[in-house]
Scaffold this motif. Structure first.
Motif, PDB file in Angstrom:
ATOM      1  N   ALA A   1      -4.509   2.323  20.307  1.00  0.00           N
ATOM      2  CA  ALA A   1      -4.909   2.776  18.973  1.00  0.00           C
ATOM      3  C   ALA A   1      -3.757   2.630  17.993  1.00  0.00           C
ATOM      4  CB  ALA A   1      -5.393   4.220  19.038  1.00  0.00           C
ATOM      5  N   VAL A   2      -2.544   3.026  18.405  1.00  0.00           N
ATOM      6  CA  VAL A   2      -1.368   2.908  17.540  1.00  0.00           C
ATOM      7  C   VAL A   2      -1.091   1.440  17.223  1.00  0.00           C
ATOM      8  CG1 VAL A   2       1.126   3.218  17.415  1.00  0.00           C
ATOM      9  CG2 VAL A   2      -0.313   5.071  18.272  1.00  0.00           C
ATOM     10  N   ALA A   3      -1.203   0.578  18.261  1.00  0.00           N
ATOM     11  CA  ALA A   3      -0.978  -0.855  18.063  1.00  0.00           C
ATOM     12  C   ALA A   3      -1.992  -1.426  17.075  1.00  0.00           C
ATOM     13  CB  ALA A   3      -1.057  -1.586  19.396  1.00  0.00           C
ATOM     14  N   ALA A   4      -3.250  -0.977  17.192  1.00  0.00           N
ATOM     15  CA  ALA A   4      -4.294  -1.457  16.289  1.00  0.00           C
ATOM     16  C   ALA A   4      -4.009  -1.039  14.856  1.00  0.00           C
ATOM     17  CB  ALA A   4      -5.652  -0.936  16.742  1.00  0.00           C
ATOM     18  N   VAL A   5      -3.593   0.217  14.676  1.00  0.00           N
ATOM     19  CA  VAL A   5      -3.279   0.713  13.324  1.00  0.00           C
ATOM     20  C   VAL A   5      -2.104  -0.056  12.745  1.00  0.00           C
ATOM     21  CG1 VAL A   5      -2.418   2.682  12.026  1.00  0.00           C
ATOM     22  CG2 VAL A   5      -4.245   3.005  13.696  1.00  0.00           C
ATOM     23  N   LEU A   6      -1.060  -0.261  13.558  1.00  0.00           N
ATOM     24  CA  LEU A   6       0.112  -1.005  13.083  1.00  0.00           C
ATOM     25  C   LEU A   6      -0.256  -2.443  12.735  1.00  0.00           C
ATOM     26  CD1 LEU A   6       2.895   0.249  15.534  1.00  0.00           C
ATOM     27  CD2 LEU A   6       2.589   0.858  13.126  1.00  0.00           C
ATOM     28  N   GLY A   7      -1.164  -3.028  13.542  1.00  0.00           N
ATOM     29  CA  GLY A   7      -1.609  -4.386  13.257  1.00  0.00           C
ATOM     30  C   GLY A   7      -2.355  -4.475  11.938  1.00  0.00           C
ATOM     31  N   ILE A   8      -3.213  -3.488  11.684  1.00  0.00           N
ATOM     32  CA  ILE A   8      -3.969  -3.463  10.433  1.00  0.00           C
ATOM     33  C   ILE A   8      -3.031  -3.282   9.240  1.00  0.00           C
ATOM     34  CG2 ILE A   8      -5.646  -2.128   9.091  1.00  0.00           C
ATOM     35  CD1 ILE A   8      -7.082  -1.538  11.759  1.00  0.00           C
ATOM     36  N   VAL A   9      -2.055  -2.384   9.384  1.00  0.00           N
ATOM     37  CA  VAL A   9      -1.089  -2.158   8.306  1.00  0.00           C
ATOM     38  C   VAL A   9      -0.273  -3.421   8.043  1.00  0.00           C
ATOM     39  CG1 VAL A   9       0.983  -0.891   7.641  1.00  0.00           C
ATOM     40  CG2 VAL A   9      -0.947   0.324   8.670  1.00  0.00           C
ATOM     41  N   ALA A  10       0.178  -4.069   9.129  1.00  0.00           N
ATOM     42  CA  ALA A  10       0.959  -5.296   8.980  1.00  0.00           C
ATOM     43  C   ALA A  10       0.127  -6.382   8.287  1.00  0.00           C
ATOM     44  CB  ALA A  10       1.432  -5.782  10.341  1.00  0.00           C
ATOM     45  N   PHE A  11      -1.133  -6.532   8.717  1.00  0.00           N
ATOM     46  CA  PHE A  11      -2.016  -7.521   8.094  1.00  0.00           C
ATOM     47  C   PHE A  11      -2.184  -7.220   6.608  1.00  0.00           C
ATOM     48  CE2 PHE A  11      -6.344  -8.532   6.652  1.00  0.00           C
ATOM     49  CZ  PHE A  11      -6.362  -9.903   6.852  1.00  0.00           C
ATOM     50  N   TRP A  12      -2.387  -5.954   6.281  1.00  0.00           N
ATOM     51  CA  TRP A  12      -2.603  -5.571   4.887  1.00  0.00           C
ATOM     52  C   TRP A  12      -1.370  -5.868   4.035  1.00  0.00           C
ATOM     53  CZ3 TRP A  12      -7.058  -4.592   2.666  1.00  0.00           C
ATOM     54  CH2 TRP A  12      -7.065  -4.047   1.380  1.00  0.00           C
ATOM     55  N   LEU A  13      -0.195  -5.553   4.571  1.00  0.00           N
ATOM     56  CA  LEU A  13       1.038  -5.781   3.813  1.00  0.00           C
ATOM     57  C   LEU A  13       1.348  -7.266   3.670  1.00  0.00           C
ATOM     58  CD1 LEU A  13       3.325  -2.967   5.288  1.00  0.00           C
ATOM     59  CD2 LEU A  13       2.203  -2.991   3.061  1.00  0.00           C
ATOM     60  N   LEU A  14       1.125  -8.028   4.726  1.00  0.00           N
ATOM     61  CA  LEU A  14       1.430  -9.458   4.695  1.00  0.00           C
ATOM     62  C   LEU A  14       0.474 -10.249   3.809  1.00  0.00           C
ATOM     63  CD1 LEU A  14       2.243 -10.086   8.469  1.00  0.00           C
ATOM     64  CD2 LEU A  14       3.856 -10.215   6.558  1.00  0.00           C
ATOM     65  N   THR A  15      -0.685  -9.682   3.532  1.00  0.00           N
ATOM     66  CA  THR A  15      -1.697 -10.427   2.778  1.00  0.00           C
ATOM     67  C   THR A  15      -1.902  -9.889   1.362  1.00  0.00           C
ATOM     68  OG1 THR A  15      -3.463  -9.045   3.715  1.00  0.00           O
ATOM     69  CG2 THR A  15      -2.919 -11.093   4.882  1.00  0.00           C
TER      70      THR A  15
END
Length: 307
Positions: free
Chosen positions: A10-24
């Motif tokens: 769950a933490v990895a998924a949240v971090l992935g979503i945050v990273a995707f949002w920031l990078l895009t």
């Protein structure tokens, strides 16, 4: 143990979503980045024809190339793009845009609404234009007739219809670098390099693309599939044009006649309709640069469909 695995996932998924949002996050050009500038409409007209704006944005099946109401359907491996209205109409076109919003769209591929624009608008080339040239182009566009009518949305397959994902595409293919003159070359060569790689966006059609739609750098200018999906666009390196002189290239850009007394065909007809309106000096500069491109064989051109 299972609970811990679920928590880590769950933490990895949240971090992935945050990273995707920031990078895009769509990039913008603030108004503060634009110094005071008096628009040069003559230069704006030159940029308009160098960029071939009417070839895509003019209303299809009508003779006035200044009626930029859009509507052209551009087929691609990802779906169909419908070219937008860029007339000065304040509701359906770009009449309500600011200079900064126009410069942002052309160099960052971001709309006034803060959304990623698809690279059917060749901002990977336009990013190399100077801000002043873009501002002059914008001023010229505003002198053209407003055209009412909003163009329909693109018809793209999943996942290409997810605009936010274009932020990742831009990380790969949009370098954000302005044109850098080569001090070892002449002013004429540098002018040609600027026109070809910036407003002229010649490589966008004259190059093959990879699976994600990005130009393959090693095969730049070696030809690619025709925009209408029928046949190919020729190689314009010295592999193909070794027998052409600079005068031959400039002449073809002026009247569409090739050195062997033939005529250009396909989409090049519309290109010449625009380059014919450039100054002779700019056509000559383009020819000097094109003639300097080293010979690269490239890929075999796609076959034309039988009539």
């Amino acid at each position: 143990m299972i609970r811990r695995v679920i928590m880590v996932a769950a933490v990895a998924a949240v971090l992935g979503i945050v990273a995707f949002w920031l990078l895009t996050i769509p990039a913008t050009v603030p108004a503060s980045a634009l110094a005071p500038h008096a628009a040069d409409l003559t230069n704006g007209r030159e940029m308009f024809y160098a960029g071939g704006c009417a070839s895509c944005h003019a209303v299809p099946k009508q003779k006035d190339p200044t009626r930029l109401g859009g509507g052209l359907a551009l087929n691609s491996p990802f779906g169909t793009f419908y070219i937008p209205n860029i007339s000065p109409d304040p509701r359906d076109g770009i009449g309500a845009w600011s200079e900064a919003q126009f410069v942002t769209a052309m160099t960052k591929g971001t709309s006034p609404a803060g959304e990623h624009l698809y690279p059917a608008l060749p901002y990977t080339s336009y990013q190399h234009m100077t801000y002043n040239d873009l501002r002059d182009l914008f001023a010229f566009l505003k002198t053209l007739p407003p055209v009412q009518g909003r163009v329909r949305d693109h018809d793209l397959r999943f996942p290409f219809n997810i605009r936010r994902a274009l932020g990742l595409w831009k990380l790969i293919y949009l370098d954000g670098e302005p044109f850098k003159p080569d001090s070892t070359k002449s002013a004429q060569w540098n002018r040609g390099a600027y026109l070809v790689n910036g407003p002229g966006h010649c490589a966008e059609c004259h190059s093959p693309r990879d699976a994600l739609g990005g130009i393959i750098p090693s095969l730049r200018f070696t030809g690619g599939p025709a925009p209408d999906g029928n046949g190919g666009v020729p190689n314009i390196t010295q592999y193909k044009l070794k027998d052409w002189t600079e005068q031959d290239i400039a002449g073809t850009l002026a009247d569409g006649m090739t050195p062997d007394a033939g005529l250009v065909g396909g989409n090049m007809i519309e290109v010449v309709a625009n380059t014919a309106k450039l100054t002779a000096a700019d056509r000559d500069a383009i020819a000097v640069y094109i003639k300097s491109l080293p010979a690269v064989e490239g890929r075999k051109a796609p076959a034309k469909k039988p009539k």
